[in-house]
Design a protein around this motif. Structure first.
Motif, PDB file in Angstrom:
ATOM      1  N   ARG A 282       2.480  -9.627  23.955  1.00 29.37           N
ATOM      2  CA  ARG A 282       3.254 -10.779  23.503  1.00 29.37           C
ATOM      3  C   ARG A 282       3.901 -11.500  24.679  1.00 29.37           C
ATOM      4  O   ARG A 282       3.894 -12.719  24.773  1.00 29.37           O
ATOM      5  CB  ARG A 282       4.315 -10.328  22.494  1.00 29.37           C
ATOM      6  CG  ARG A 282       5.059 -11.527  21.862  1.00 29.37           C
ATOM      7  CD  ARG A 282       5.934 -11.128  20.702  1.00 29.37           C
ATOM      8  NE  ARG A 282       7.076 -10.345  21.132  1.00 29.37           N
ATOM      9  CZ  ARG A 282       7.229  -9.052  20.871  1.00 29.37           C
ATOM     10  NH1 ARG A 282       6.292  -8.405  20.185  1.00 29.37           N
ATOM     11  NH2 ARG A 282       8.286  -8.400  21.282  1.00 29.37           N
ATOM     12  N   HIS A 283       4.459 -10.746  25.602  1.00 33.79           N
ATOM     13  CA  HIS A 283       5.104 -11.372  26.761  1.00 33.79           C
ATOM     14  C   HIS A 283       4.083 -12.015  27.689  1.00 33.79           C
ATOM     15  O   HIS A 283       4.360 -13.051  28.306  1.00 33.79           O
ATOM     16  CB  HIS A 283       5.924 -10.330  27.528  1.00 33.79           C
ATOM     17  CG  HIS A 283       7.254 -10.050  26.915  1.00 33.79           C
ATOM     18  ND1 HIS A 283       8.342 -10.882  27.070  1.00 33.79           N
ATOM     19  CD2 HIS A 283       7.679  -9.032  26.118  1.00 33.79           C
ATOM     20  CE1 HIS A 283       9.380 -10.392  26.424  1.00 33.79           C
ATOM     21  NE2 HIS A 283       8.999  -9.259  25.823  1.00 33.79           N
ATOM     22  N   CYS A 284       2.927 -11.421  27.787  1.00 33.91           N
ATOM     23  CA  CYS A 284       1.896 -11.991  28.660  1.00 33.91           C
ATOM     24  C   CYS A 284       1.310 -13.276  28.081  1.00 33.91           C
ATOM     25  O   CYS A 284       0.822 -14.142  28.817  1.00 33.91           O
ATOM     26  CB  CYS A 284       0.780 -10.972  28.886  1.00 33.91           C
ATOM     27  SG  CYS A 284       1.274  -9.562  29.900  1.00 33.91           S
ATOM     28  N   SER A 285       1.345 -13.403  26.753  1.00 34.16           N
ATOM     29  CA  SER A 285       0.760 -14.591  26.122  1.00 34.16           C
ATOM     30  C   SER A 285       1.716 -15.770  26.104  1.00 34.16           C
ATOM     31  O   SER A 285       1.308 -16.909  25.866  1.00 34.16           O
ATOM     32  CB  SER A 285       0.328 -14.254  24.689  1.00 34.16           C
ATOM     33  OG  SER A 285       1.452 -13.856  23.914  1.00 34.16           O
ATOM     34  N   GLU A 286       2.998 -15.521  26.316  1.00 33.95           N
ATOM     35  CA  GLU A 286       3.962 -16.613  26.303  1.00 33.95           C
ATOM     36  C   GLU A 286       3.759 -17.510  27.521  1.00 33.95           C
ATOM     37  O   GLU A 286       3.476 -17.035  28.620  1.00 33.95           O
ATOM     38  CB  GLU A 286       5.385 -16.064  26.300  1.00 33.95           C
ATOM     39  CG  GLU A 286       5.760 -15.355  24.999  1.00 33.95           C
ATOM     40  CD  GLU A 286       7.178 -14.817  25.049  1.00 33.95           C
ATOM     41  OE1 GLU A 286       7.804 -14.947  26.123  1.00 33.95           O
ATOM     42  OE2 GLU A 286       7.647 -14.269  24.036  1.00 33.95           O
ATOM     43  N   VAL A 287       3.933 -18.812  27.292  1.00 30.30           N
ATOM     44  CA  VAL A 287       3.793 -19.785  28.373  1.00 30.30           C
ATOM     45  C   VAL A 287       5.113 -19.868  29.124  1.00 30.30           C
ATOM     46  O   VAL A 287       6.178 -20.065  28.518  1.00 30.30           O
ATOM     47  CB  VAL A 287       3.406 -21.173  27.827  1.00 30.30           C
ATOM     48  CG1 VAL A 287       3.285 -22.177  28.964  1.00 30.30           C
ATOM     49  CG2 VAL A 287       2.111 -21.075  27.047  1.00 30.30           C
TER      50      VAL A 287
END
Length: 304
Positions: A282-287
């Motif tokens: 989830r954190h890696c997918s956030e812009v």
């Protein structure tokens, strides 16, 4: 003619750069010197040692020369070499795993002439003191030196059988062992034990371990703790040279170890906990939101 030159340098040019070569030559050819020169030569050698101008190796050559003289024709002379024994005993700890390690070979040769060949003139107290100091010295030198020293200790224990009392932890007389005393005759070595052998038994070199275990068992000539012929039949100097690390090689060679490969390898994110894995995704997918950095407001605050 050669000896005349040697004697002239010894008496009149003791600070000459030729002195080391002279001392080495005398140590090598001492058995050829005329008995008439023995008294004067021993006095000169002792004076050189006491002067403090010699290097450690040069002083060892003086001791070696003195005992080569006394072990040959010098046996007929009534000369007490105790001062040479004392000098070697008190300077043994100058040997270490650094620059002085090469001098161990000369020390081994000196000990052979001083103690083994002159066994009838050596007291038990002196033999005990040297054995104790040699075992302590074996802890602070390179493996080949430790092997040579332990081989010498083995010979001394065979030459002086009563020295096996050092393998017992009970005192054999009055007094306390004085390791700091420079006189081997009066340091009460009979009241100590060779605890160093227990440490050497866990040495990283297998031959040192073998010698230590052999000495702890009383240096037997047969049985499970006896040495193999390739170790027992060689002199201390030969062992010192055989196991030398001058060529930057380890003798015996170190066996190569093949690490066991794991049967299964966890790849990717399979090693993560499910909840943790979900959080990471989830954190890696956030812009990432880019915002300008403004430090002036902090600067103004600090100047107030």
């Amino acid at each position: 003619m050669v000896f005349v030159t040697y004697f002239r340098i010894l008496k009149k040019a003791q600070r000459s750069p030729l002195l080391p070569a002279v001392l080495e030559g005398l140590a090598k050819f001492a058995h050829l010197i005329n008995v008439e020169f023995f008294d004067d030569l021993l006095v000169v050698l002792h004076t050189l040692i006491e002067s403090g101008d010699l290097s450690y190796q040069e002083s060892l050559h003086c001791v070696q020369t003195a005992f080569h003289i006394l072990s040959g024709q010098g046996d007929v002379l009534n000369i007490d070499p105790m001062k040479f024994y004392t000098h070697l005993y008190k300077t043994l700890f100058k040997l270490h795993a650094g620059a002085t390690n090469d001098s161990v070979e000369i020390v081994l040769q000196c000990l052979n002439v001083m103690l083994t060949k002159r066994r009838k003139q050596v007291s038990q107290q002196r033999a005990l003191a040297f054995i104790k100091r040699l075992c302590t010295l074996a802890l602070q030198v390179l493996p080949n030196s430790s092997i040579g020293i332990l081989a010498t200790t083995r010979i001394l224990m065979h030459t002086f059988p009563k020295t096996d009392l050092l393998l017992d932890n009970e005192s054999q007389g009055s007094g306390v062992f004085l390791p700091e005393l420079d006189e081997p005759e009066y340091c009460n070595a009979q009241n100590t034990a060779l605890w160093e052998l227990h440490a050497l038994r866990r040495h990283y070199h297998p031959i040192v371990q073998r010698f230590a275990a052999h000495l702890m068992a009383g240096a037997p000539s047969e049985g499970s703790e006896a040495l193999k012929p390739e170790l027992s039949r060689r002199s201390a100097v030969e062992l010192f040279e055989t196991y030398s690390m001058a060529a930057m090689t380890f003798n015996p060679p170190v066996e190569s170890s093949n690490p066991k490969k794991k049967d299964k390898f966890l790849q990717g994110d399979s090693f993560l906990n499910e909840d943790l894995n979900e959080l990471v995704k989830r954190h890696c997918s956030e812009v990432a939101i880019e915002s300008p950095l403004d430090f002036t407001k902090y600067l103004k605050t600090s100047l107030r």
